[in-house]
Design an enzyme around this catalytic site. Structure first.
Site, PDB file in Angstrom:
ATOM      1  N   ARG A  15      21.946  13.443  24.156  1.00  0.00           N
ATOM      2  CA  ARG A  15      22.558  13.168  22.845  1.00  0.00           C
ATOM      3  C   ARG A  15      22.374  14.356  21.892  1.00  0.00           C
ATOM      4  NH1 ARG A  15      21.442  13.544  17.650  1.00  0.00           N
ATOM      5  NH2 ARG A  15      19.339  12.823  18.040  1.00  0.00           N
ATOM      6  N   CYS A 240      22.041  20.230  15.368  1.00  0.00           N
ATOM      7  CA  CYS A 240      22.854  19.250  14.659  1.00  0.00           C
ATOM      8  C   CYS A 240      24.078  19.954  14.097  1.00  0.00           C
ATOM      9  CB  CYS A 240      22.050  18.609  13.526  1.00  0.00           C
ATOM     10  SG  CYS A 240      23.035  17.477  12.547  1.00  0.00           S
ATOM     11  N   ASN A 249      16.016  20.981  20.056  1.00  0.00           N
ATOM     12  CA  ASN A 249      14.660  20.420  19.985  1.00  0.00           C
ATOM     13  C   ASN A 249      13.750  21.254  20.862  1.00  0.00           C
ATOM     14  OD1 ASN A 249      16.693  18.016  19.911  1.00  0.00           O
ATOM     15  ND2 ASN A 249      14.866  17.323  18.861  1.00  0.00           N
TER      16      ASN A 249
HETATM   17  P1  HMG Z   1      32.734   7.649   7.030  1.00  0.00           P
HETATM   18  O1  HMG Z   1      33.945   8.528   6.887  1.00  0.00           O
HETATM   19  O2  HMG Z   1      31.865   7.477   5.837  1.00  0.00           O
HETATM   20  O3  HMG Z   1      33.122   6.230   7.624  1.00  0.00           O
HETATM   21  O4  HMG Z   1      31.892   8.258   8.243  1.00  0.00           O
HETATM   22  P2  HMG Z   1      34.208   5.199   7.191  1.00  0.00           P
HETATM   23  O5  HMG Z   1      33.610   3.851   7.476  1.00  0.00           O
HETATM   24  O6  HMG Z   1      34.728   5.503   5.815  1.00  0.00           O
HETATM   25  O7  HMG Z   1      35.403   5.438   8.245  1.00  0.00           O
HETATM   26  C1  HMG Z   1      36.183   6.629   8.268  1.00  0.00           C
HETATM   27  C2  HMG Z   1      36.747   6.853   9.662  1.00  0.00           C
HETATM   28  O8  HMG Z   1      35.668   6.997  10.612  1.00  0.00           O
HETATM   29  C3  HMG Z   1      37.601   5.731  10.179  1.00  0.00           C
HETATM   30  O9  HMG Z   1      38.523   6.318  11.097  1.00  0.00           O
HETATM   31  C4  HMG Z   1      36.650   4.900  10.987  1.00  0.00           C
HETATM   32  O10 HMG Z   1      37.289   4.163  11.991  1.00  0.00           O
HETATM   33  C5  HMG Z   1      35.779   5.970  11.602  1.00  0.00           C
HETATM   34  P3  HMG Z   1      40.031   6.721  10.647  1.00  0.00           P
HETATM   35  O11 HMG Z   1      40.574   5.479  10.036  1.00  0.00           O
HETATM   36  O12 HMG Z   1      39.876   7.845   9.664  1.00  0.00           O
HETATM   37  O13 HMG Z   1      40.660   7.144  11.939  1.00  0.00           O
HETATM   38  N1  HMG Z   1      34.423   5.519  11.914  1.00  0.00           N
HETATM   39  C6  HMG Z   1      33.894   5.496  13.160  1.00  0.00           C
HETATM   40  N2  HMG Z   1      34.404   5.852  14.355  1.00  0.00           N
HETATM   41  C7  HMG Z   1      33.590   5.689  15.427  1.00  0.00           C
HETATM   42  N3  HMG Z   1      32.325   5.239  15.356  1.00  0.00           N
HETATM   43  C8  HMG Z   1      31.805   4.880  14.174  1.00  0.00           C
HETATM   44  C9  HMG Z   1      32.592   5.003  13.017  1.00  0.00           C
HETATM   45  N4  HMG Z   1      32.380   4.749  11.711  1.00  0.00           N
HETATM   46  C10 HMG Z   1      33.496   5.051  11.061  1.00  0.00           C
HETATM   47  N5  HMG Z   1      30.530   4.450  14.125  1.00  0.00           N
HETATM   48  C11 HMG Z   1      30.186   8.306   9.915  1.00  0.00           C
HETATM   49  C12 HMG Z   1      30.604   7.788   8.547  1.00  0.00           C
HETATM   50  C13 HMG Z   1      28.702   8.098  10.064  1.00  0.00           C
HETATM   51  C14 HMG Z   1      30.924   7.534  10.995  1.00  0.00           C
HETATM   52  C15 HMG Z   1      30.563   9.799  10.037  1.00  0.00           C
HETATM   53  O14 HMG Z   1      30.034  10.457   8.934  1.00  0.00           O
HETATM   54  C16 HMG Z   1      30.027  10.433  11.304  1.00  0.00           C
HETATM   55  O15 HMG Z   1      30.463  10.127  12.402  1.00  0.00           O
HETATM   56  N6  HMG Z   1      29.098  11.399  11.185  1.00  0.00           N
HETATM   57  C17 HMG Z   1      28.511  12.091  12.320  1.00  0.00           C
HETATM   58  C18 HMG Z   1      27.029  11.911  12.271  1.00  0.00           C
HETATM   59  C19 HMG Z   1      26.358  12.516  13.478  1.00  0.00           C
HETATM   60  O16 HMG Z   1      26.621  12.123  14.602  1.00  0.00           O
HETATM   61  N7  HMG Z   1      25.464  13.486  13.253  1.00  0.00           N
HETATM   62  C20 HMG Z   1      24.668  14.032  14.316  1.00  0.00           C
HETATM   63  C21 HMG Z   1      23.621  13.062  14.758  1.00  0.00           C
HETATM   64  S1  HMG Z   1      22.243  12.956  13.636  1.00  0.00           S
HETATM   65  C22 HMG Z   1      21.169  14.187  14.163  1.00  0.00           C
HETATM   66  O17 HMG Z   1      21.482  14.944  15.034  1.00  0.00           O
HETATM   67  C23 HMG Z   1      19.796  14.238  13.531  1.00  0.00           C
HETATM   68  C24 HMG Z   1      18.695  13.697  14.435  1.00  0.00           C
HETATM   69  O18 HMG Z   1      18.647  14.397  15.676  1.00  0.00           O
HETATM   70  C25 HMG Z   1      17.343  13.853  13.738  1.00  0.00           C
HETATM   71  C26 HMG Z   1      17.156  15.298  13.222  1.00  0.00           C
HETATM   72  O19 HMG Z   1      17.041  16.218  14.024  1.00  0.00           O
HETATM   73  O20 HMG Z   1      17.222  15.428  11.999  1.00  0.00           O
HETATM   74  C27 HMG Z   1      18.905  12.210  14.752  1.00  0.00           C
HETATM   75 MG    MG Z   2      17.688  16.238  16.038  1.00  0.00          MG
END
Ligand code: HMG
Ligand code: MG
Length: 302
Positions: A15, A240, A249
């Site tokens: 992931r 990220c 990581n």
């Molecule tokens: P949003 O735009 O606020 O969501 O996104 P929304 O509810 O307003 O919906 C907008 C659109 O997104 C719609 O689609 C929804 O269907 C779709 P459209 O009508 O425009 O075609 N949508 C989704 N589609 C699939 N799955 C969903 C979903 N939710 C809404 N769950 C959202 C909010 C969180 C979805 C967006 O901002 C996003 O996908 N962000 C990506 C976040 C991400 O994956 N980041 C990387 C992982 S975190 C990380 O790596 C950190 C970590 O490792 C710890 C560290 O190291 O810090 C964990």
């Molecule tokens: Mg991370």
């Protein structure tokens, strides 16, 4: 010092590692990687995320990957679910655990999940309830607990604040993430101590990116506090997409080498883990970022 005698690693390579890849990685490769990791003795694997495919196209094959895994008894498969839409898509794929992910920094919360910290908690609340009702475990990731790419240094009080919010909505366990790898041992210990205001030591993990080469030192500093859960990424894959320049990581192989060298048990077979790292590095066409894996691979060649 209360250095633990046993450590549990959550493998986040499939992931966190692959979400940031420039090239498309076929689902079959991701599935094969998960199989090699479980063969190597990893008992917790973060497989994929149910996020917007527009935001993170690399994880668009989430359901296919989950369906393709030959599950092994005793292994916990987790997925990221930032909102109910993600949870509802994830649930039929039967994850054992879901991960909600927030940030100690407002700016990072906005860039990563498109909402404020307070809004993110309101999005997580029903996810936690639904996951628990379905018998799944719930983990919370807390990004930018030491530094933020947009706001700079993050005070421990902000970490404590986020940890308190996670606790309030019923998150069982939290990961203290140094998302951009800027932390050094004392700073990371302060972020862990802030989290300890709300979670006991058994429910906190370290999640350290190795951008500045500090992640092993930060792991050791965490062990000194008694932390015994860590997220690591095979071959040091990852980063990220919303934290520019942040690398992967800490490599699982390097952490296992460190732990076994200190007489700390992990249940992981380092040789098999190195094979998993070699498999994914070859598939991506580049050298592993794990120093231990590269040294041991060179030794194998004699
Ligand atoms: P949003 O735009 O606020 O969501 O996104 P929304 O509810 O307003 O919906 C907008 C659109 O997104 C719609 O689609 C929804 O269907 C779709 P459209 O009508 O425009 O075609 N949508 C989704 N589609 C699939 N799955 C969903 C979903 N939710 C809404 N769950 C959202 C909010 C969180 C979805 C967006 O901002 C996003 O996908 N962000 C990506 C976040 C991400 O994956 N980041 C990387 C992982 S975190 C990380 O790596 C950190 C970590 O490792 C710890 C560290 O190291 O810090 C964990
Ligand atoms: Mg991370």
């Amino acid at each position: 010092m209360n250095i633990p005698s046993r450590v549990k690693l959550v493998e986040v390579g499939p992931r966190d590692g692959l979400q940031n890849e420039k090239q498309a990685v076929p689902a079959a490769v991701k599935i094969a990687l998960v199989h090699l990791l479980q063969d190597a003795g990893l008992t917790e694997i973060e497989v994929t995320s149910f996020v917007s495919p527009k935001w993170v196209p690399q994880m668009a094959d989430n359901a296919e990957v989950m369906a393709g895994i030959a599950r092994q008894a005793g292994v916990r498969y987790s997925v990221l679910t930032p909102n109910m839409q993600g949870f509802l898509a994830a649930a039929p794929t039967r994850p054992d655990e879901v991960v909600v992910f927030g940030a100690a920094s407002e700016a990072f919360s906005q860039k990563n999940i498109n909402c404020s910290i307070a809004e993110s908690i309101e999005r997580f609340r029903p996810v936690v309830l639904a996951a628990k009702a379905a018998g799944m475990a719930v983990r919370g990731a807390m990004s930018c607990t030491v530094g933020c790419p947009y706001e700079g240094e993050i005070a421990p009080q902000r970490v404590a604040y986020l940890a308190g919010l996670m606790k309030d909505i019923g998150v069982d366990h939290v990961g203290v993430a140094d998302t951009i790898g800027v932390g050094t041992p004392r700073k990371v210990q302060r972020a862990l101590e802030a989290t300890l205001q709300h979670y006991d030591i058994d429910h906190i993990s370290g999640h350290y990116h190795d951008t500045y080469g500090q992640a092993l030192a930060n792991t050791l500093a965490s062990l000194e506090l008694g932390v015994w859960n860590f997220d690591t990424s095979v071959a040091g894959l990852g980063g990220c997409p919303y934290a520019k320049g942040a690398t992967g990581n800490v490599a699982t192989e390097d952490v296992v080498y460190l732990l076994h060298g200190m007489g700390i048990e992990t249940g992981i077979d380092l040789d098999k883990l190195i094979d998993a790292g070699k498999f994914i590095s070859d598939a991506l066409g580049r050298k592993s970022l794990s120093r231990a894996a590269n040294a041991l691979l060179a030794k194998r060649l004699g």
